[in-house]
Design an enzyme around this catalytic site. Structure first.
Site, PDB file in Angstrom:
ATOM      1  N   CYS A  33       0.819  -1.214   0.000  1.00 39.18           N
ATOM      2  CA  CYS A  33       0.000   0.000   0.000  1.00 39.18           C
ATOM      3  C   CYS A  33       0.855   1.266   0.000  1.00 39.18           C
ATOM      4  O   CYS A  33       1.507   1.579   0.992  1.00 39.18           O
ATOM      5  CB  CYS A  33      -0.912  -0.040   1.226  1.00 39.18           C
TER       6      CYS A  33
ATOM      7  N   CYS B  44      -0.082   3.907   2.644  1.00 38.03           N
ATOM      8  CA  CYS B  44       0.330   3.478   3.984  1.00 38.03           C
ATOM      9  C   CYS B  44       1.741   3.989   4.297  1.00 38.03           C
ATOM     10  O   CYS B  44       2.023   4.394   5.427  1.00 38.03           O
ATOM     11  CB  CYS B  44       0.295   1.959   4.110  1.00 38.03           C
TER      12      CYS B  44
END
Length: 107
Positions: free
Chosen positions: A32, A35
């Site tokens: 991700c 993230c």
């Protein structure tokens, strides 16, 4: 040293649900991109509020039970727990200022 505690499903109940102080659960994934942008702010929150907030980090692929229990639909995701209950939630990237507001509403 980071004050963010990495946990998995087996530790979720004791580290989050049974915890006496508020807990910020940060759900993330290695794949991700957003993230990676949010992680430094999560570490900053953990350092800044370490006296009144516990911060845990769960990798979604390794923690399917917690993901399901917290109804995480996308990452990054935040769940703020107080006395074992989710009191605030957020999904998607979040900036440091908004994250601070998110946490300060509870601690």
């Amino acid at each position: 040293m980071s004050k963010v505690i990495e946990i998995e499903d087996s530790q979720f109940k004791s580290a989050v649900i049974e915890e006496n102080q508020p807990v910020l659960a940060y759900f993330w994934a290695q794949w991700c991109g957003p993230c990676r942008l949010v992680s430094p702010s999560i570490s900053w929150i953990a350092e800044t509020y370490s006296d009144r907030l516990k911060v845990v980090k769960l990798e979604v692929d390794a923690s399917p039970e917690s993901v399901s229990q917290c109804k995480v639909e996308g990452v990054p995701a935040l769940r703020l727990f107080k006395q074992g209950e989710v009191v605030k939630s957020h999904e998607g990237a979040i900036g440091k200022d908004k994250l601070k507001e998110f946490v300060e509403a509870v601690v």
